[in-house]
Motif scaffolding. Structure first.
Motif, PDB file in Angstrom:
ATOM      1  N   THR A  16       0.840  -1.199   0.000  1.00 14.24           N
ATOM      2  CA  THR A  16       0.000   0.000   0.000  1.00 14.24           C
ATOM      3  C   THR A  16       0.878   1.252   0.000  1.00 14.24           C
ATOM      4  OG1 THR A  16      -0.080  -0.284   2.392  1.00 14.24           O
ATOM      5  CG2 THR A  16      -2.000  -1.000   1.159  1.00 14.24           C
ATOM      6  N   GLY A  39      -5.082   3.710   1.753  1.00 20.46           N
ATOM      7  CA  GLY A  39      -6.353   3.763   2.474  1.00 20.46           C
ATOM      8  C   GLY A  39      -6.285   4.753   3.601  1.00 20.46           C
ATOM      9  N   LYS A 101      -1.166   0.120  14.019  1.00 24.32           N
ATOM     10  CA  LYS A 101      -0.132  -0.730  13.422  1.00 24.32           C
ATOM     11  C   LYS A 101       0.862  -1.195  14.484  1.00 24.32           C
ATOM     12  CE  LYS A 101       1.677  -0.352   8.856  1.00 24.32           C
ATOM     13  NZ  LYS A 101       2.057   0.599   7.796  1.00 24.32           N
ATOM     14  N   ARG A 372      -7.381  -3.802  -5.215  1.00 22.34           N
ATOM     15  CA  ARG A 372      -8.068  -2.963  -4.229  1.00 22.34           C
ATOM     16  C   ARG A 372      -8.057  -1.512  -4.666  1.00 22.34           C
ATOM     17  NH1 ARG A 372      -5.974  -1.257   1.714  1.00 22.34           N
ATOM     18  NH2 ARG A 372      -5.012   0.363   0.426  1.00 22.34           N
TER      19      ARG A 372
HETATM   20  N1  GLU Z   1      -4.529   1.160   6.035  1.00 28.18           N
HETATM   21  C1  GLU Z   1      -4.011   1.867   4.927  1.00 28.18           C
HETATM   22  C2  GLU Z   1      -3.977   0.988   3.707  1.00 28.18           C
HETATM   23  O1  GLU Z   1      -4.243  -0.185   3.788  1.00 28.18           O
HETATM   24  C3  GLU Z   1      -2.766   2.633   5.212  1.00 28.18           C
HETATM   25  C4  GLU Z   1      -1.456   2.192   4.636  1.00 28.18           C
HETATM   26  C5  GLU Z   1      -0.840   1.117   5.434  1.00 28.18           C
HETATM   27  O2  GLU Z   1      -0.384   1.396   6.546  1.00 28.18           O
HETATM   28  O3  GLU Z   1      -0.848  -0.006   4.935  1.00 28.18           O
HETATM   29  O4  GLU Z   1      -3.731   1.491   2.645  1.00 28.18           O
END
Ligand code: GLU
Ligand code: PMP
Length: 397
Positions: A16, A39, A101, A372
């Motif tokens: 991501t 996201g 996280k 996605r």
């Molecule tokens: N939760 C978001 C995503 O899935 C932020 C980026 C990440 O930390 O993965 O894009």
């Protein structure tokens, strides 16, 4: 010769973040990219929360904070857990970290021994599997495709649990699928977990407020599982505070203490200013959460209707989070000139190059054949992105 450890060599980069970086670079080079890879809410943090941060600076909240977070923030989190989730925890059971996280990672590092199995329903967020690997655990993937609305069944879960299972991870509303388990479906899952009293449950509730079903139930609400439940949540999604980096876990005391000990050795308490802002988010007016939710719901309706016009895509109707996870394998084997699509990853790259729309390959979520799209962007961007995707896809024969 390389100086890099096997631990890091074996780790995949976060797809991501990689894709988002790639699209930022293209944009800096003058390409009109629509970034639907990352996201995160596109809204700004509400004013009252920003004010609290400014006041915290003026009042000299500039010293090290307690490792698990200021007591006042942990109290605000406990009140939130009662108010919104009917869950009773004491501040000693809360650990605040650098986003949800870090607390997911802390929970795994604090409980998983080398070789322990961690069950992950997939498609799952990119970081789950890698965090389990960091903890030297063995990810056990339980797959549910679009044909089952991406939700695993109790029988699938039962079949995945062995005497080596230490943790079962659970995320509803889900990233990347947007699926939301009903209370009844969760009861079936909880019944299986009740039969395995030595298994911990790691419930990632980060998208709880972003749902289109009038409230998303969580596995964390089952009283029978509470003594082995680790609840993870944070302010990133509900309050548009991704950059502030505040998340937390609520857990049995022994686990919370272990996570705090771990955190005390490698990051300490998180930013004092951000903690005061998060406290204001939990204690302040909550209308902003509902306003953003309504905007996401309108965007969900829009993107689902437009996705149905793209030939060959199979989509569910996501009931939460802000992602669409279409099945796109009908494009595998197609080509545009000498460019051949061999995987969903090729298709994602093709869409970036040909349509200037950044998505993320489903493979990164343990679901090749899918991609996605994050619809946490304006309705105009959604319309234009879907138009470009349709035009580019129609060129693939
Ligand atoms: N939760 C978001 C995503 O899935 C932020 C980026 C990440 O930390 O993965 O894009
Ligand atoms: N869990 C899931 C499922 C997510 O999508 C995210 C967003 N990156 C996180 C946890 C972490 O959120 P944060 O660290 O910003 O609190």
């Amino acid at each position: 010769m390389s100086f890099i450890s096997e631990r890091v060599n074996n780790l995949a980069a976060s797809a991501t973040l990689v894709m988002s970086q790639k699209s930022a670079e293209l944009r800096a080079a003058g390409v009109d990219v629509i970034n639907m890879s990352i996201g995160e809410p596109d809204f700004n943090t509400p004013e009252s929360i920003k004010e609290a941060a400014k006041e915290a600076i003026a009042a000299n909240f500039s010293h090290y904070s307690p490792v698990p977070g200021y007591l006042s923030l942990r109290e605000a989190i406990c009140e939130k857990l009662v108010r919104e989730n009917g869950l009773h925890y004491t501040p000693a059971q809360i650990v605040v970290g650098n986003g949800a996280k870090q607390e997911l990672c802390n929970a795994l590092l604090a409980t998983v021994n080398p070789g322990d199995e961690v069950v992950i329903p997939v498609p799952a967020w990119v970081s789950y599997v890698e965090m389990v690997k960091l903890a030297e655990g063995k990810p056990v993937l339980v797959y549910a495709g679009v044909d089952q609305d991406f939700k695993i069944t109790p029988d699938q879960l039962e079949a995945a649990i062995t005497e080596r299972t230490r943790v079962v991870m659970f995320n509803s509303p889900s990233n990347p699928t947007g699926s939301v388990y009903t209370k009844k479906e969760l009861a079936g899952i909880a019944e299986v977990l009740e039969r395995h009293p030595y298994v911990l449950i790691l419930a990632d509730d980060i998208y709880e407020h972003i749902n289109y079903v009038g409230g998303a139930p969580s596995i964390s609400q089952f009283e029978s599982l509470k003594d082995r439940m680790i609840v993870v949540n944070g302010v990133s999604k509900a309050y548009a505070m991704t950059g502030w980096r505040i998340g937390y876990l609520a857990a049995p005391l022994e686990i919370a203490k272990a996570c705090s000990k771990l955190q005390g050795q490698y990051t300490s308490g998180v930013s004092s200013i951000a903690q005061k802002a998060a406290e204001a988010a939990y204690r302040g007016p909550q209308e902003c959460v509902e306003e953003m939710r309504q905007a996401f719901e309108r965007r969900r309706d829009l993107i689902v209707s437009l996705a149905k016009e793209i030939p060959g895509w199979i989509v569910n109707k996501p009931e939460g989070a802000f992602y669409l996870f279409p099945e796109v394998s009908s494009y595998i084997g197609k080509r545009n000139g000498n460019q051949e699509i061999k995987t969903s990853g090729d298709y994602v790259l093709y869409l970036l190059e040909e349509a200037h729309v950044a998505a993320v390959d489903g493979d990164a979520f343990c679901a090749p054949g899918y991609l996605r799209l994050s619809y946490a962007t304006s309705e105009d961007n959604i319309r234009e992105a879907m138009r470009r995707i349709r035009v580019a896809s129609e060129k693939l024969l």
